[in-house]
Design a protein around this motif. Structure first.
Motif, mmCIF file in Angstrom:
data_model
loop_
_atom_site.group_PDB
_atom_site.id
_atom_site.type_symbol
_atom_site.label_atom_id
_atom_site.label_comp_id
_atom_site.label_asym_id
_atom_site.label_seq_id
_atom_site.Cartn_x
_atom_site.Cartn_y
_atom_site.Cartn_z
ATOM 1 N N ASN A 1 1.740 4.230 6.713
ATOM 2 C CA ASN A 1 0.435 3.670 7.062
ATOM 3 C C ASN A 1 -0.009 4.197 8.422
ATOM 4 O O ASN A 1 0.687 3.995 9.431
ATOM 5 N N GLN B 1 -5.133 -0.349 8.373
ATOM 6 C CA GLN B 1 -4.019 0.590 8.295
ATOM 7 C C GLN B 1 -4.212 1.392 7.013
ATOM 8 O O GLN B 1 -4.303 0.831 5.925
ATOM 9 N N ASN C 1 0.832 -1.215 0.000
ATOM 10 C CA ASN C 1 0.000 0.000 0.000
ATOM 11 C C ASN C 1 0.861 1.258 0.000
ATOM 12 O O ASN C 1 0.542 2.246 -0.678
ATOM 13 N N PRO D 1 -2.984 4.030 4.257
ATOM 14 C CA PRO D 1 -1.827 4.750 3.708
ATOM 15 C C PRO D 1 -2.124 6.235 3.587
ATOM 16 O O PRO D 1 -3.217 6.630 3.152
#
Length: 297
Positions: A178, A186, A97, A188
């Motif tokens: 994150n 989580q 991510n 980003p």
């Protein structure tokens, strides 16, 4: 169709994998409790630093020759991106991510004619961007593999960013990391560090016309306080992001290992059914052969 020996070997292999993933899940859960407590404890301190600098910046608003960490170089041409990832994998899409958001930011900035530089933090970010964007990397920082996140990592990284800014090599610096919400989430996000971005309310200087606004007297003066606090604030914001990254890594790993353990259990159940059916078929065939042979005699 696989033989009984192959099925037994496959089931045994998956059982061994399930033991490993289950153990990793418990280790990640234990680390998550400490990392989450540290990340949540750092948030009020980082927010207080931003509020304090907001009041100082509001008091000095309009003055020329402000600190570079506060006002920047006055240009918006060279952008430094600092992606924060973990050193280890096996944590689902946690690192991917950050890679994806960093790549999107790179493409957006380059499409606007900006110059982009990278300072990856963490082995996963270093390895990924060394393959994809090696020409943009100007430095790299290894992450942390211990139980606690050392403040020295944030301090050294803050010094590197400050040195690049003072040397005129960058105009804007942005963290990509994150944000930890919970063990399963989580998010980003990008956080601009240089020049310092503050909310409208934080950057608003109190005036006598504001009846409810607090009045402050700074000692030493605002410029001296900013010179001392801005480098420290840079380190604090980076440290808070590192703590968020550590908590998010353990949460993502715990979730990923839990899913892997469940999938291994389902695979074992499925293969066990195939094994039992195959074994029963073999037994039935053997009985048929024995009965056929006895009748032939």
């Amino acid at each position: 169709m696989a033989s009984l020996k192959e099925l037994r070997a496959r089931i045994g292999s998956i059982k061994s994998t399930r033991k490993i993933t289950s153990a990793m899940k418990m280790v990640a859960a234990a680390k998550l409790r400490r990392a989450q407590a540290s990340a949540e404890a750092a948030r009020p301190y980082a927010a207080a630093m931003r509020r304090m600098l907001g009041e100082l910046a509001g008091a000095t608003k309009g003055e020329e020759g402000g600190p570079l960490l506060l006002s920047g170089t006055g240009r918006d041409q060279v952008h430094l991106l600092v992606p924060l990832t973990s050193d280890r994998g096996l944590c689902g899409g946690f690192n991917a991510n950050v890679h994806r958001l960093t790549e999107l930011t790179i493409r957006r900035l380059q499409s606007e004619g900006k110059t982009v530089k990278l300072l990856p933090v963490g082995r996963r970010a270093i390895n990924y961007f060394a393959r994809e964007y090696s020409d943009l990397i100007i430095d790299k920082v290894m992450g942390f593999s211990g139980k606690e996140v050392p403040f020295s990592v944030a301090s050294d990284l803050g010094d590197k960013i400050n040195a690049l800014l003072e040397a005129g090599e960058i105009d804007v610096c942005t963290l990509v990391y994150n944000q930890f919400r919970n063990a399963m989430t989580q998010v980003p996000a990008c956080q601009q560090l240089v020049p310092l971005v503050m909310d409208e309310a934080q950057g608003h200087a109190a005036t006598p016309a504001d009846a409810d606004a607090a009045q402050y007297e700074f000692e030493p003066d605002e410029a001296a306080l900013l010179a001392m606090l801005l480098p420290k604030n840079l380190q604090v914001q980076i440290y808070a992001s590192l703590l968020e990254t550590a908590a998010g890594e353990n949460g993502a790993r715990m979730t990923a290992m839990d899913n892997a353990t469940r999938n291994a259990g389902r695979s074992i159940d499925s293969l066990s059914k195939v094994y039992n059916r195959t074994r029963q078929t073999n037994i039935t065939n053997e009985l048929i052969e024995i009965i056929s042979g006895a009748q032939a005699v």
